[in-house]
Design an enzyme around this catalytic site. Sequence first.
Site, PDB file in Angstrom:
ATOM      1  N   HIS A  48       0.856  -1.228   0.034  1.00  0.00           N
ATOM      2  CA  HIS A  48      -0.151   0.006   0.073  1.00  0.00           C
ATOM      3  C   HIS A  48       0.835   1.374  -0.158  1.00  0.00           C
ATOM      4  CE1 HIS A  48      -2.754   3.164   1.604  1.00  0.00           C
ATOM      5  NE2 HIS A  48      -3.641   2.639   0.756  1.00  0.00           N
ATOM      6  N   GLY A  49       1.884   1.438   1.001  1.00  0.00           N
ATOM      7  CA  GLY A  49       2.605   2.261   0.902  1.00  0.00           C
ATOM      8  C   GLY A  49       2.358   3.527   2.069  1.00  0.00           C
ATOM      9  N   ASP A  50       1.143   3.467   2.338  1.00  0.00           N
ATOM     10  CA  ASP A  50       0.658   4.587   3.162  1.00  0.00           C
ATOM     11  C   ASP A  50      -0.463   3.940   4.194  1.00  0.00           C
ATOM     12  OD1 ASP A  50       0.610   6.882   4.588  1.00  0.00           O
ATOM     13  OD2 ASP A  50      -0.776   7.961   3.272  1.00  0.00           O
ATOM     14  N   LEU A  51      -0.200   2.727   4.947  1.00  0.00           N
ATOM     15  CA  LEU A  51      -1.279   2.219   5.600  1.00  0.00           C
ATOM     16  C   LEU A  51      -1.434   2.833   6.957  1.00  0.00           C
ATOM     17  CD1 LEU A  51      -0.608  -1.798   5.629  1.00  0.00           C
ATOM     18  CD2 LEU A  51      -2.334  -0.392   4.726  1.00  0.00           C
ATOM     19  N   ASN A  55      -6.372   5.810   5.607  1.00  0.00           N
ATOM     20  CA  ASN A  55      -6.890   5.034   4.317  1.00  0.00           C
ATOM     21  C   ASN A  55      -7.594   3.886   4.484  1.00  0.00           C
ATOM     22  OD1 ASN A  55      -5.334   7.100   2.924  1.00  0.00           O
ATOM     23  ND2 ASN A  55      -3.381   6.321   3.244  1.00  0.00           N
TER      24      ASN A  55
END
Length: 158
Positions: A48-51, A55
């Site tokens: 995901h990269g930005d959990l 989000n």
Amino acid sequence: QQQQQQQHDDDVAEQQQDTTHDYKHNFLPLAKAMGDLIGRVHNLGVIHGDLTTSNMMLQQDDNKHTTPKEQSSSLLDNNHDHLIMIDFGLARVSNNPEELAVDLYVLERALISTHPELSLQFVEHMLAAYKATSTKSHQVLHRLGQVRLRGRKRECFG
């Protein structure tokens, strides 16, 4: 005065038991749903990269017929409500256990910093669900331990 103090202590103890029951009833299903969702996304090879909890959204089924009290009694009813992940702007494709572990670590830190009222039990339940869902959980959770150590070292020594 001793009776009043004893009554107060009894009331506090009862309130703590109610809070523990409410916590388990409301939050632990959410932790399980989060771990399961992340495990399924990771099984697809998506980082995901930005959990963060910002989000993730809880989508309620419009066809669910419940009273307002029933709606507020649980944050997640597995038969009708669905946790969904949003904002894949920083996402990438990878099956690298290190990157998967960092994804989990970002969420773990976000939970601790933005939701301090959640106990570590929440994170433990989330990771248990992840372990049950993710096909690479053994490698990823091992790496998560290493990532945590590096994170602590960075916090201590800059």
